[in-house]
Design a protein around this motif. Structure first.
Motif, PDB file in Angstrom:
ATOM      1  N   GLU A 151       5.323  -5.971  -3.834  1.00  0.00           N
ATOM      2  CA  GLU A 151       5.358  -5.216  -2.584  1.00  0.00           C
ATOM      3  C   GLU A 151       4.425  -4.018  -2.655  1.00  0.00           C
ATOM      4  O   GLU A 151       4.148  -3.483  -3.734  1.00  0.00           O
ATOM      5  CB  GLU A 151       6.783  -4.715  -2.296  1.00  0.00           C
ATOM      6  N   LEU A 152       3.964  -3.602  -1.483  1.00  0.00           N
ATOM      7  CA  LEU A 152       3.100  -2.443  -1.390  1.00  0.00           C
ATOM      8  C   LEU A 152       3.909  -1.182  -1.668  1.00  0.00           C
ATOM      9  O   LEU A 152       5.024  -1.024  -1.168  1.00  0.00           O
ATOM     10  CB  LEU A 152       2.483  -2.363   0.003  1.00  0.00           C
ATOM     11  N   VAL A 153       3.313  -0.281  -2.460  1.00  0.00           N
ATOM     12  CA  VAL A 153       3.907   1.040  -2.678  1.00  0.00           C
ATOM     13  C   VAL A 153       3.130   2.080  -1.876  1.00  0.00           C
ATOM     14  O   VAL A 153       3.704   2.823  -1.083  1.00  0.00           O
ATOM     15  CB  VAL A 153       3.896   1.414  -4.166  1.00  0.00           C
ATOM     16  N   ALA A 154       1.819   2.114  -2.082  1.00  0.00           N
ATOM     17  CA  ALA A 154       0.992   3.094  -1.385  1.00  0.00           C
ATOM     18  C   ALA A 154      -0.466   2.697  -1.481  1.00  0.00           C
ATOM     19  O   ALA A 154      -0.887   2.119  -2.486  1.00  0.00           O
ATOM     20  CB  ALA A 154       1.184   4.487  -1.971  1.00  0.00           C
ATOM     21  N   THR A 155      -1.218   2.995  -0.434  1.00  0.00           N
ATOM     22  CA  THR A 155      -2.660   2.786  -0.454  1.00  0.00           C
ATOM     23  C   THR A 155      -3.365   4.023   0.072  1.00  0.00           C
ATOM     24  O   THR A 155      -2.767   4.826   0.811  1.00  0.00           O
ATOM     25  CB  THR A 155      -3.089   1.571   0.388  1.00  0.00           C
ATOM     26  N   ILE A 156      -4.633   4.153  -0.305  1.00  0.00           N
ATOM     27  CA  ILE A 156      -5.452   5.270   0.168  1.00  0.00           C
ATOM     28  C   ILE A 156      -6.858   4.736   0.390  1.00  0.00           C
ATOM     29  O   ILE A 156      -7.408   4.042  -0.475  1.00  0.00           O
ATOM     30  CB  ILE A 156      -5.415   6.441  -0.832  1.00  0.00           C
ATOM     31  N   ASP A 157      -7.440   5.039   1.556  1.00  0.00           N
ATOM     32  CA  ASP A 157      -8.758   4.483   1.826  1.00  0.00           C
ATOM     33  C   ASP A 157      -9.851   5.505   1.511  1.00  0.00           C
ATOM     34  O   ASP A 157      -9.579   6.611   1.022  1.00  0.00           O
ATOM     35  CB  ASP A 157      -8.845   3.950   3.248  1.00  0.00           C
ATOM     36  N   ILE A 158     -11.071   5.127   1.815  1.00  0.00           N
ATOM     37  CA  ILE A 158     -12.216   5.955   1.436  1.00  0.00           C
ATOM     38  C   ILE A 158     -12.214   7.289   2.179  1.00  0.00           C
ATOM     39  O   ILE A 158     -12.825   8.255   1.716  1.00  0.00           O
ATOM     40  CB  ILE A 158     -13.530   5.172   1.655  1.00  0.00           C
ATOM     41  N   GLY A 159     -11.498   7.336   3.304  1.00  0.00           N
ATOM     42  CA  GLY A 159     -11.373   8.584   4.042  1.00  0.00           C
ATOM     43  C   GLY A 159     -10.120   9.356   3.686  1.00  0.00           C
ATOM     44  O   GLY A 159      -9.750  10.286   4.399  1.00  0.00           O
ATOM     45  N   ASN A 160      -9.457   8.956   2.615  1.00  0.00           N
ATOM     46  CA  ASN A 160      -8.213   9.578   2.153  1.00  0.00           C
ATOM     47  C   ASN A 160      -7.049   9.413   3.112  1.00  0.00           C
ATOM     48  O   ASN A 160      -6.101  10.208   3.087  1.00  0.00           O
ATOM     49  CB  ASN A 160      -8.413  11.061   1.818  1.00  0.00           C
ATOM     50  N   ARG A 161      -7.117   8.404   3.954  1.00  0.00           N
ATOM     51  CA  ARG A 161      -5.961   8.085   4.789  1.00  0.00           C
ATOM     52  C   ARG A 161      -4.991   7.272   3.931  1.00  0.00           C
ATOM     53  O   ARG A 161      -5.385   6.324   3.263  1.00  0.00           O
ATOM     54  CB  ARG A 161      -6.385   7.306   6.022  1.00  0.00           C
ATOM     55  N   THR A 162      -3.712   7.619   4.000  1.00  0.00           N
ATOM     56  CA  THR A 162      -2.729   6.977   3.138  1.00  0.00           C
ATOM     57  C   THR A 162      -1.729   6.141   3.933  1.00  0.00           C
ATOM     58  O   THR A 162      -1.475   6.389   5.114  1.00  0.00           O
ATOM     59  CB  THR A 162      -1.962   8.011   2.309  1.00  0.00           C
ATOM     60  N   ASN A 163      -1.188   5.164   3.251  1.00  0.00           N
ATOM     61  CA  ASN A 163      -0.115   4.335   3.791  1.00  0.00           C
ATOM     62  C   ASN A 163       0.940   4.261   2.695  1.00  0.00           C
ATOM     63  O   ASN A 163       0.667   3.771   1.596  1.00  0.00           O
ATOM     64  CB  ASN A 163      -0.641   2.940   4.137  1.00  0.00           C
ATOM     65  N   ILE A 164       2.139   4.770   2.982  1.00  0.00           N
ATOM     66  CA  ILE A 164       3.190   4.877   1.982  1.00  0.00           C
ATOM     67  C   ILE A 164       4.392   4.044   2.421  1.00  0.00           C
ATOM     68  O   ILE A 164       4.822   4.124   3.578  1.00  0.00           O
ATOM     69  CB  ILE A 164       3.655   6.334   1.802  1.00  0.00           C
ATOM     70  N   ALA A 165       4.943   3.259   1.510  1.00  0.00           N
ATOM     71  CA  ALA A 165       6.128   2.470   1.825  1.00  0.00           C
ATOM     72  C   ALA A 165       7.294   3.391   2.150  1.00  0.00           C
ATOM     73  O   ALA A 165       7.464   4.453   1.529  1.00  0.00           O
ATOM     74  CB  ALA A 165       6.490   1.573   0.658  1.00  0.00           C
ATOM     75  N   ASP A 166       8.114   2.995   3.104  1.00  0.00           N
ATOM     76  CA  ASP A 166       9.259   3.813   3.502  1.00  0.00           C
ATOM     77  C   ASP A 166      10.196   4.085   2.331  1.00  0.00           C
ATOM     78  O   ASP A 166      10.792   5.157   2.247  1.00  0.00           O
ATOM     79  CB  ASP A 166      10.034   3.116   4.624  1.00  0.00           C
ATOM     80  N   SER A 167      10.304   3.130   1.419  1.00  0.00           N
ATOM     81  CA  SER A 167      11.248   3.266   0.303  1.00  0.00           C
ATOM     82  C   SER A 167      10.865   4.374  -0.677  1.00  0.00           C
ATOM     83  O   SER A 167      11.714   4.834  -1.454  1.00  0.00           O
ATOM     84  CB  SER A 167      11.354   1.940  -0.449  1.00  0.00           C
ATOM     85  N   VAL A 168       9.615   4.802  -0.647  1.00  0.00           N
ATOM     86  CA  VAL A 168       9.170   5.832  -1.583  1.00  0.00           C
ATOM     87  C   VAL A 168       8.636   7.069  -0.879  1.00  0.00           C
ATOM     88  O   VAL A 168       8.229   8.042  -1.550  1.00  0.00           O
ATOM     89  CB  VAL A 168       8.105   5.281  -2.560  1.00  0.00           C
ATOM     90  N   LYS A 169       8.615   7.054   0.441  1.00  0.00           N
ATOM     91  CA  LYS A 169       8.074   8.168   1.201  1.00  0.00           C
ATOM     92  C   LYS A 169       8.855   9.445   0.888  1.00  0.00           C
ATOM     93  O   LYS A 169      10.083   9.438   0.831  1.00  0.00           O
ATOM     94  CB  LYS A 169       8.138   7.845   2.692  1.00  0.00           C
TER      95      LYS A 169
END
Length: 121
Positions: A46-64
């Protein structure tokens, strides 16, 4: 050839912290997104967290609110700061990066071998 090597996993008590690191090395022209995924025994990755080249992040609700992802573009490295760890965070954590190895080449997914995180008293 591109390599991702995770480090920083281990055994920690509930409520403790760990910091994972993952440098990317090899024939790297450009890195788009970097991220962390995890897989617990008997469960799907499962996804935990991602960060793109512009430093935009996507964080799983379970770890937010407990986990923070960051990257150092000069070092081609992604980090995962994990605080207030819970037993349910126990899993193998995998580093991922979307990388282009040359001008005009496609963006491809690369994965590390994984690092074990165990949260237990």
């Amino acid at each position: 050839q591109v390599q991702l090597v995770e480090s920083g996993g281990g055994l920690v008590q509930p409520g403790g912290s760990l910091r994972l690191s993952c440098p990317a090395s090899g024939s790297i022209f450009s890195i788009h997104a970097m991220g962390w995924y995890r897989q617990a025994p008997g469960k799907q990755r499962e996804l935990v967290a991602t960060i793109d080249i512009g430093n935009r992040t996507n964080i799983a609700d379970s770890v937010k609110g407990r986990f923070t992802i960051s990257r150092d573009n000069a070092k081609n490295t992604v980090y995962l700061q994990m605080n207030s760890l819970k037993p349910e965070d126990t899993a193998v954590y995998y580093c991922n990066a979307v990388i282009r190895t040359g001008w005009g080449r496609t963006w491809d997914d690369y994965w590390g071998q994984g690092t074990q995180v165990t949260v237990s008293s």
